[in-house]
Write a protein that holds these residues in place. Structure first.
Motif, PDB file in Angstrom:
ATOM      1  N   ASN A 120       4.665  -0.224 -15.491  1.00  0.00           N
ATOM      2  CA  ASN A 120       4.605  -0.822 -14.146  1.00  0.00           C
ATOM      3  C   ASN A 120       4.515  -2.345 -14.235  1.00  0.00           C
ATOM      4  O   ASN A 120       5.133  -3.075 -13.460  1.00  0.00           O
ATOM      5  N   LYS A 143       7.781  -3.594 -14.896  1.00  0.00           N
ATOM      6  CA  LYS A 143       8.753  -3.293 -13.844  1.00  0.00           C
ATOM      7  C   LYS A 143       8.582  -4.164 -12.589  1.00  0.00           C
ATOM      8  O   LYS A 143       9.562  -4.701 -12.062  1.00  0.00           O
ATOM      9  N   ASP A 146      -0.545  -8.650 -15.352  1.00  0.00           N
ATOM     10  CA  ASP A 146       0.863  -9.073 -15.335  1.00  0.00           C
ATOM     11  C   ASP A 146       1.050 -10.287 -14.428  1.00  0.00           C
ATOM     12  O   ASP A 146       0.122 -10.716 -13.747  1.00  0.00           O
ATOM     13  N   GLU A 164       2.847   7.439  -3.122  1.00  0.00           N
ATOM     14  CA  GLU A 164       2.638   6.204  -2.345  1.00  0.00           C
ATOM     15  C   GLU A 164       3.367   5.079  -3.051  1.00  0.00           C
ATOM     16  O   GLU A 164       2.977   4.660  -4.144  1.00  0.00           O
ATOM     17  N   ARG A 165       4.423   4.577  -2.427  1.00  0.00           N
ATOM     18  CA  ARG A 165       5.212   3.488  -3.004  1.00  0.00           C
ATOM     19  C   ARG A 165       5.291   2.363  -1.980  1.00  0.00           C
ATOM     20  O   ARG A 165       5.358   2.615  -0.784  1.00  0.00           O
ATOM     21  N   LEU A 166       5.293   1.155  -2.462  1.00  0.00           N
ATOM     22  CA  LEU A 166       5.363   0.024  -1.532  1.00  0.00           C
ATOM     23  C   LEU A 166       6.785  -0.541  -1.433  1.00  0.00           C
ATOM     24  O   LEU A 166       7.034  -1.444  -0.649  1.00  0.00           O
ATOM     25  N   HIS A 167       7.711   0.041  -2.250  1.00  0.00           N
ATOM     26  CA  HIS A 167       9.082  -0.495  -2.262  1.00  0.00           C
ATOM     27  C   HIS A 167      10.079   0.646  -2.287  1.00  0.00           C
ATOM     28  O   HIS A 167       9.756   1.748  -2.713  1.00  0.00           O
ATOM     29  N   GLY A 206      11.508   4.475  -9.129  1.00  0.00           N
ATOM     30  CA  GLY A 206      10.258   5.146  -9.509  1.00  0.00           C
ATOM     31  C   GLY A 206      10.027   6.352  -8.625  1.00  0.00           C
ATOM     32  O   GLY A 206      10.760   6.584  -7.655  1.00  0.00           O
ATOM     33  N   THR A 207       9.033   7.144  -8.998  1.00  0.00           N
ATOM     34  CA  THR A 207       8.759   8.372  -8.248  1.00  0.00           C
ATOM     35  C   THR A 207       7.493   8.270  -7.396  1.00  0.00           C
ATOM     36  O   THR A 207       7.215   9.126  -6.556  1.00  0.00           O
ATOM     37  N   GLY A 208       6.670   7.260  -7.663  1.00  0.00           N
ATOM     38  CA  GLY A 208       5.433   7.115  -6.888  1.00  0.00           C
ATOM     39  C   GLY A 208       4.290   7.992  -7.398  1.00  0.00           C
ATOM     40  O   GLY A 208       3.292   8.184  -6.701  1.00  0.00           O
ATOM     41  N   GLY A 249       3.227   7.620 -10.869  1.00  0.00           N
ATOM     42  CA  GLY A 249       2.663   7.001 -12.078  1.00  0.00           C
ATOM     43  C   GLY A 249       1.172   6.679 -11.956  1.00  0.00           C
ATOM     44  O   GLY A 249       0.365   7.060 -12.818  1.00  0.00           O
ATOM     45  N   LEU A 250       0.774   5.999 -10.866  1.00  0.00           N
ATOM     46  CA  LEU A 250      -0.643   5.601 -10.738  1.00  0.00           C
ATOM     47  C   LEU A 250      -1.542   6.809 -10.407  1.00  0.00           C
ATOM     48  O   LEU A 250      -2.709   6.824 -10.773  1.00  0.00           O
TER      49      LEU A 250
HETATM   50  P1  ADP Z   1       6.174   4.021  -9.177  1.00  0.00           P
HETATM   51  O1  ADP Z   1       5.929   3.052 -10.231  1.00  0.00           O
HETATM   52  O2  ADP Z   1       6.921   5.185  -9.639  1.00  0.00           O
HETATM   53  O3  ADP Z   1       6.658   3.447  -7.904  1.00  0.00           O
HETATM   54  P2  ADP Z   1       3.352   4.225  -9.201  1.00  0.00           P
HETATM   55  O4  ADP Z   1       2.461   5.299  -8.748  1.00  0.00           O
HETATM   56  O5  ADP Z   1       3.296   3.856 -10.622  1.00  0.00           O
HETATM   57  O6  ADP Z   1       4.767   4.641  -8.762  1.00  0.00           O
HETATM   58  O7  ADP Z   1       3.056   2.973  -8.343  1.00  0.00           O
HETATM   59  C1  ADP Z   1       2.874   3.097  -6.958  1.00  0.00           C
HETATM   60  C2  ADP Z   1       3.226   1.793  -6.288  1.00  0.00           C
HETATM   61  O8  ADP Z   1       2.294   0.801  -6.629  1.00  0.00           O
HETATM   62  C3  ADP Z   1       4.508   1.190  -6.726  1.00  0.00           C
HETATM   63  O9  ADP Z   1       5.592   1.728  -6.021  1.00  0.00           O
HETATM   64  C4  ADP Z   1       4.313  -0.269  -6.457  1.00  0.00           C
HETATM   65  O10 ADP Z   1       4.592  -0.545  -5.123  1.00  0.00           O
HETATM   66  C5  ADP Z   1       2.885  -0.474  -6.728  1.00  0.00           C
HETATM   67  N1  ADP Z   1       2.608  -0.983  -8.086  1.00  0.00           N
HETATM   68  C6  ADP Z   1       2.292  -0.284  -9.176  1.00  0.00           C
HETATM   69  N2  ADP Z   1       2.099  -1.093 -10.238  1.00  0.00           N
HETATM   70  C7  ADP Z   1       2.343  -2.358  -9.801  1.00  0.00           C
HETATM   71  C8  ADP Z   1       2.318  -3.646 -10.411  1.00  0.00           C
HETATM   72  N3  ADP Z   1       1.999  -3.815 -11.709  1.00  0.00           N
HETATM   73  N4  ADP Z   1       2.601  -4.726  -9.653  1.00  0.00           N
HETATM   74  C9  ADP Z   1       2.919  -4.584  -8.343  1.00  0.00           C
HETATM   75  N5  ADP Z   1       2.965  -3.391  -7.692  1.00  0.00           N
HETATM   76  C10 ADP Z   1       2.684  -2.291  -8.429  1.00  0.00           C
END
Ligand code: ADP
Length: 460
Positions: free
Chosen positions: A352, A355, A382, A400-403, A410-412, A414-415
């Protein structure tokens, strides 16, 4: 209650003092009236003796001597009783001065009586000297003084008696009031204690019920979650076969019939293949997430350095493509964890970090670890796009994705995997970030010496 009890004791002490004083005043008044009666008797007896003497001198008849003798006998008996009663020093002095006068008077009377037994003239001559008369006047004067002084004592004693009686009455009233007040307060206190204890019992019962309900609901939720995970796992698993078939046929179609199709047709087939790849990734992530809930996790010392090195080696190719710069601050300590899931969580954070950088920005990632309040905190910092504070909590939830996928694929999940992994290891995780200024994701795990397994998730 304590103040009332203190007042009650004080009032009782004052009352007993007051009653003792009342008793003293009563005795004083009683004695004074006795003294007055006795002194009046002494004077009356001296006068009676004189009257008897005069009668005998005038008539010479011995029957007049009877009252005389009787009065003389009584004078001293009364006088001795009087002296015993007198306590006041002034009165004792007056009595001492009166005694020789009475003695002299009685001597004068007995002398004239003795002379009359011989001759009337001799006795009359002694009477005419007026010695007896003066003695009687002196006695009257002294007795009058004595009586006035004793009356003054009686008056002051009576005044004191009245005052003491008033005080005793007031204090008795006050003590009574306080006693009644204490009794009422005591009754109120007991009533309030009983009400309080019954309230506590109700409250305790209510809390026990509430705790039982919470426990039941938590157990039910855990059970539902498990069922949901199992369902997601099964569905995902079952979806894979048709998906692979779809992907396979799309590949076959483009391979075998590609040249026969127009450009649009080939583009559509490539899209079908890309969509099925994306779905494959999604299913893979859902499976990993569900598996995490059921996986047997045993905590043991794990070298963070080895975990991070492994992640960097595995992702070297993808990192190389992006030109990201990774700085690892060695050495990293050991933590209490489970190597496979810890490895997955760290990988998600590092990928992440690489990315989510702004367009045209070269990712710079710093990885370090430090002890913190009994935990070890691993941070991945980062220089990316950052996250607004209102999203810090929700990005750890699945999907939950912000983009959009076009900007950042991404799949949303990872976190969500990071959070579940860390929770399974009894740790916690969070993020500190400001939009445009990069992010620092962190996970905290138990230290190896006396490591902990408390599980909580916080975000900053
Ligand atoms: P994905 O990476 O597949 O979108 P994640 O669960 O890893 O899903 O992350 C969820 C959301 O959190 C991301 O879509 C992004 O909007 C935000 N995010 C995660 N890591 C970062 C980061 N290092 N910097 C900025 N935004 C992040």
């Amino acid at each position: 209650m304590a103040v009332t009890a203190l007042l009650l004791v004080t009032a009782a002490i004052l009352l007993s003092i007051s009653l003792a004083r009342l008793q003293e005043s009563r005795e004083l008044a009683f004695r004074a009236s006795g003294i007055l009666r006795h002194v009046a008797e002494v004077r009356a007896d001296v006068r009676t003796a004189e009257t008897g003497q005069r009668g005998y001198i005038l008539t010479g008849e011995p029957r007049y001597l009877a009252p005389y003798n009787h009065a003389v006998d009584r004078v001293w008996a009364t006088f001795v009783a009087l002296r015993k009663l007198v306590r006041d020093p002034g009165q004792a002095r007056r009595l001492a001065e009166l005694e020789p006068l009475i003695t002299a008077k009685l001597d004068e009377l007995s002398e004239t009586v003795a002379l009359r037994k011989g001759s009337f003239e001799a006795a009359l001559a002694l009477v005419r000297t007026d010695v007896g008369q003066r003695l009687m006047e002196d006695i009257d004067t002294r007795v009058a003084e004595f009586e006035r002084a004793e009356e003054a004592i009686l008056v002051s004693g009576t005044g004191a008696l009245e005052r003491d009686a008033t005080w005793a009455t007031r204090l008795a009233g006050l003590t009574g009031l306080l006693a009644v007040g204490s009794a009422v307060l005591g009754a109120l206190w007991f009533a309030s204690q009983r009400a309080h204890s019954s309230m506590l019992t109700v409250e305790r019962r209510f809390r026990r019920d509430l705790e039982r309900q919470v426990e039941e609901r938590t157990a039910r939720l855990v059970e539902l979650n498990r069922e949901l995970d199992a369902f997601a796992y099964t569905i995902s698993h079952d979806l894979r076969a048709p998906l692979r078939a779809m992907h396979g046929y799309a590949d076959a179609l483009i391979e075998d019939y590609g040249p026969l199709l127009p450009e649009d047709g080939r583009r559509f087939i490539r899209r079908i293949a890309a969509a099925s790849e994306r779905m494959e990734d999604l299913i893979q992530d859902i499976l990993s997430y569900s598996r995490l809930a059921r996986e047997e996790v045993s905590l043991r010392p794990v070298s963070l350095e080895r975990i991070v090195d492994g992640v960097l080696t595995r992702s070297a190719e993808r990192m190389g493509e992006t030109g990201a710069e990774i700085v690892l601050e060695r050495p990293l300590p050991a933590v209490l964890g489970h190597a496979p899931i810890l490895s997955q969580a760290v990988e998600n954070l590092v990928l992440n970090a690489v990315k989510f950088v702004g367009p045209g920005t070269r990712a710079q990632v710093r990885i370090r670890a430090e002890p913190r309040d009994g935990w070890v905190r691993l941070s991945v910092e980062d220089n990316g796009i950052g996250i607004a504070v209102e999203h810090h909590e929700r990005i750890f939830r699945p999907f939950e994705r912000l983009h959009g996928a076009e900007a950042y694929p991404g799949t949303g999940i990872g976190l969500a995997i990071v959070r579940r992994s860390v929770e399974r290891m009894g740790g916690r995780c969070g993020v500190a970030s400001v939009p445009g200024s990069g992010s620092t994701f962190w996970i905290e795990l138990g230290v190896v010496a006396g490591g902990r397994a408390a599980c909580s998730v916080t975000t900053r």
